[in-house]
Write a protein that holds these residues in place. Structure first.
Motif, PDB file in Angstrom:
ATOM      1  N   ALA A  18      -6.774  21.902  37.522  1.00 11.36           N
ATOM      2  CA  ALA A  18      -5.681  22.484  36.744  1.00 11.36           C
ATOM      3  C   ALA A  18      -5.266  21.624  35.564  1.00 11.36           C
ATOM      4  N   ARG A  19      -5.262  20.302  35.717  1.00 14.71           N
ATOM      5  CA  ARG A  19      -4.802  19.416  34.652  1.00 14.71           C
ATOM      6  C   ARG A  19      -5.840  18.321  34.413  1.00 14.71           C
ATOM      7  N   PRO A  20      -6.957  18.668  33.809  1.00 15.95           N
ATOM      8  CA  PRO A  20      -8.023  17.670  33.617  1.00 15.95           C
ATOM      9  C   PRO A  20      -7.638  16.634  32.571  1.00 15.95           C
ATOM     10  N   PRO A  21      -8.134  15.390  32.699  1.00 12.96           N
ATOM     11  CA  PRO A  21      -7.886  14.379  31.662  1.00 12.96           C
ATOM     12  C   PRO A  21      -8.667  14.709  30.396  1.00 12.96           C
ATOM     13  N   ILE A  22      -8.166  14.225  29.281  1.00 13.84           N
ATOM     14  CA  ILE A  22      -8.828  14.460  28.000  1.00 13.84           C
ATOM     15  C   ILE A  22      -9.937  13.422  27.816  1.00 13.84           C
ATOM     16  N   ALA A  23     -11.112  13.881  27.398  1.00 14.85           N
ATOM     17  CA  ALA A  23     -12.199  12.950  27.082  1.00 14.85           C
ATOM     18  C   ALA A  23     -11.914  12.321  25.720  1.00 14.85           C
ATOM     19  N   LEU A  24     -11.569  11.026  25.732  1.00 12.92           N
ATOM     20  CA  LEU A  24     -11.167  10.352  24.496  1.00 12.92           C
ATOM     21  C   LEU A  24     -12.353   9.674  23.815  1.00 12.92           C
ATOM     22  N   TRP A  25     -12.302   9.617  22.506  1.00 10.55           N
ATOM     23  CA  TRP A  25     -13.287   8.861  21.742  1.00 10.55           C
ATOM     24  C   TRP A  25     -12.888   7.381  21.725  1.00 10.55           C
ATOM     25  N   PRO A  26     -13.793   6.503  21.311  1.00 17.53           N
ATOM     26  CA  PRO A  26     -13.518   5.059  21.423  1.00 17.53           C
ATOM     27  C   PRO A  26     -12.288   4.593  20.660  1.00 17.53           C
ATOM     28  N   ASN A  27     -11.994   5.202  19.479  1.00 20.52           N
ATOM     29  CA  ASN A  27     -10.866   4.746  18.664  1.00 20.52           C
ATOM     30  C   ASN A  27      -9.923   5.918  18.399  1.00 20.52           C
ATOM     31  N   GLU A  28      -9.073   6.191  19.375  1.00 22.87           N
ATOM     32  CA  GLU A  28      -8.135   7.307  19.239  1.00 22.87           C
ATOM     33  C   GLU A  28      -6.738   6.866  19.657  1.00 22.87           C
ATOM     34  N   ARG A  29      -5.769   7.622  19.203  1.00 19.10           N
ATOM     35  CA  ARG A  29      -4.362   7.394  19.550  1.00 19.10           C
ATOM     36  C   ARG A  29      -3.859   8.593  20.339  1.00 19.10           C
ATOM     37  N   GLU A  89      10.683  19.731  36.197  1.00 20.54           N
ATOM     38  CA  GLU A  89      11.896  19.591  35.389  1.00 20.54           C
ATOM     39  C   GLU A  89      11.633  18.974  34.031  1.00 20.54           C
ATOM     40  N   PHE A  90      10.381  18.831  33.654  1.00 19.81           N
ATOM     41  CA  PHE A  90      10.086  18.316  32.320  1.00 19.81           C
ATOM     42  C   PHE A  90       8.751  18.871  31.837  1.00 19.81           C
ATOM     43  N   ALA A  91       8.553  18.769  30.529  1.00 16.60           N
ATOM     44  CA  ALA A  91       7.285  19.160  29.897  1.00 16.60           C
ATOM     45  C   ALA A  91       6.760  17.955  29.121  1.00 16.60           C
ATOM     46  N   THR A  92       5.442  17.808  29.117  1.00 14.37           N
ATOM     47  CA  THR A  92       4.800  16.709  28.392  1.00 14.37           C
ATOM     48  C   THR A  92       3.897  17.280  27.307  1.00 14.37           C
ATOM     49  N   ILE A  93       4.054  16.761  26.097  1.00 14.34           N
ATOM     50  CA  ILE A  93       3.218  17.169  24.960  1.00 14.34           C
ATOM     51  C   ILE A  93       2.540  15.915  24.423  1.00 14.34           C
ATOM     52  N   ALA A  94       1.208  15.916  24.464  1.00 12.86           N
ATOM     53  CA  ALA A  94       0.434  14.774  23.972  1.00 12.86           C
ATOM     54  C   ALA A  94      -0.385  15.204  22.774  1.00 12.86           C
ATOM     55  N   ALA A  95      -0.296  14.430  21.710  1.00 13.39           N
ATOM     56  CA  ALA A  95      -1.118  14.658  20.512  1.00 13.39           C
ATOM     57  C   ALA A  95      -2.202  13.590  20.469  1.00 13.39           C
ATOM     58  N   ILE A  96      -3.453  14.004  20.404  1.00 15.93           N
ATOM     59  CA  ILE A  96      -4.581  13.071  20.343  1.00 15.93           C
ATOM     60  C   ILE A  96      -5.133  13.097  18.918  1.00 15.93           C
TER      61      ILE A  96
END
Length: 451
Positions: A18-29, A89-96
């Protein structure tokens, strides 16, 4: 799915994805923010993600739109992703976003430029920005991943955190990545994390980002209960002292002879008032303390997933949480325990007092019944006396009537002696009336026993 499968089997199975982790590139924020929600802001968050999806031409999925969404705002090679998650009781918004240059100075400087670019993207889509999605921000993290050689000591990363004291550790079992942070809120309201790594897989980096972001969010969500616990310290102490005094007074009253109905009622009223205060605290804050305990456990789980190992001379994030966060949670847990124990003690004291009142009432009832029984016995004896006199009176009148009849017969010429008739009739009539009286008394006694 087959006809013989459980109707909820697919839904239950898909929960692990349901909530998979994001595959990040080597130099990301990863700029991750969490917002506390009420009923209105919850609906606002849902409308925000639906509007953003529609602006990107992505059809809305009714079920997924209420829990998790992954959107691409800009394509590769400099991709921009938005990950939205809705919790209880909360929402999380992540910008990659892609980190445009090598990190050498404070993360705040480069982050402001990244945030400005993100806001421009939202405006171009005709959508509100992340901070306008709804809710009150409770956490904000800037996770900077950079592929580079690892640092040997804390002084080498001091410039990235404006000279503040930093926490650091090797993470994961491979020890091929490090975690650095000062846990300070900067001018933009973010906590900066720097994760240099030598060889870190994209999925590994995604799991690290998720563990750090969730740990911080759960830490802050748990800490909401801490001011509540501190504010209850003095009222709880006052209530516990009041209950101790009441228990002492009730114990002393039990040793005094006689009935003290007025004092018993006064004590019962004070206990009821104290119980209502305790239940008000439990109803108002009990759920908050329970949530804090659950969030604390989730925080520990996420820190465990990081698998920190020490850097010589540097305190790790897990050690810092053990020294600073866990005592605050201990205060919350102890306050919750005090609330429960206070409620239990009030219940036991109230039960003791009620038992005493019931015993006194029972004793008074028994005395009243004994008094009524004695009065009934006196009335019965009086009735027996009256019945005995009534037998004599009835015998006298019956014999007198027979004597008058005998005198009439004598005057009519019959050989009758009224005095002899009266003498013979008197004992017979008395015996008859006495027998009738005893039979009647016996029937009344039998009727009383049957009742």
């Amino acid at each position: 799915m087959k006809p013989y499968d459980h109707p909820a089997r697919k839904q239950l199975h898909e929960e692990v994805h349901a909530r998979p982790p994001i595959a990040l590139w080597p130099n990301e924020r990863v700029l991750s923010q969490s917002f506390l929600l009420d009923a209105d802001s919850r609906q606002s968050q849902i409308k925000w993600i639906q509007k953003l999806s529609a602006a990107l031409g992505i059809p809305n999925d009714g079920e997924q739109d209420h829990s998790f969404k992954m959107l691409t705002l800009a394509p590769e090679p400099e991709r921009v992703l938005i990950k939205w998650e809705l919790h209880g009781e909360f929402a999380t918004i992540a910008a990659i976003v892609h980190n445009p240059s090598k990190i050498t100075g404070p993360l705040l400087d480069s982050r402001l430029a990244l945030e400005k670019g993100l806001d421009n993207l939202f405006h171009s889509l005709g959508c509100p920005t992340i901070v306008e999605a709804g809710g009150e921000r409770i956490s904000a993290l800037d996770l900077a991943f950079e592929h580079r050689p690892l640092f040997a000591e804390a002084q080498e990363v001091s410039a990235i955190f404006s000279g503040n004291t930093v926490l650091g550790s090797y993470i994961l079992s491979s020890r091929k990545a490090q975690l650095w942070t000062d846990l300070y809120l900067d001018g933009d309201g973010y906590i900066s994390y720097f994760i240099p790594h030598d060889v870190l897989g994209s999925r590994q980096a995604g799991r690290v980002a998720r563990a750090i972001a969730e740990a911080e969010t759960y830490r802050m969500a748990a800490m909401i209960a801490f001011p509540v616990a501190k504010s209850l310290s003095m009222p709880l102490r006052s209530a516990e002292s009041e209950l101790a005094d009441l228990s002492k007074n009730i114990s002393q009253l039990q040793t005094e002879p006689g009935v003290h109905t007025e004092k018993d009622g006064q004590f019962l009223g004070e206990l009821s008032h104290l119980a209502s205060r305790a239940e008000q605290w439990i109803s108002g804050y009990g759920l908050r303390f329970t949530a804090a305990e659950a969030y604390s456990q989730l925080l520990s789980k996420n820190l465990y997933e990081l698998a920190e190992s020490p850097i010589p001379g540097v305190q790790s994030l897990s050690e810092f949480m053990d020294r600073r966060f866990q005592p605050a949670m201990g205060t919350c847990i102890w306050t919750q325990r005090r609330l429960k124990e206070l409620s239990d003690r009030i219940s036991r004291t109230t039960q003791t007092l009620r038992t005493r009142i019931e015993f006194v009432n029972e004793e008074q009832t028994q005395k009243l019944l004994a008094s009524m029984d004695q009065r009934a016995r006196l009335q019965l004896r009086l009735q027996e006396t009256v019945e005995s006199l009534s037998v004599l009176v009835l015998t006298y009148y019956a014999v007198s009537l027979l004597a008058y009849v005998a005198k009439g017969g004598k005057e009519a010429g019959f050989a009758i002696h009224p005095e002899i008739v009266a003498a013979i009739a008197a004992p017979v009539v008395a015996i008859i009336f006495l027998f009738i009286s005893k039979r009647r008394r016996k029937r009344i006694v039998e009727m009383g026993k049957s009742l």
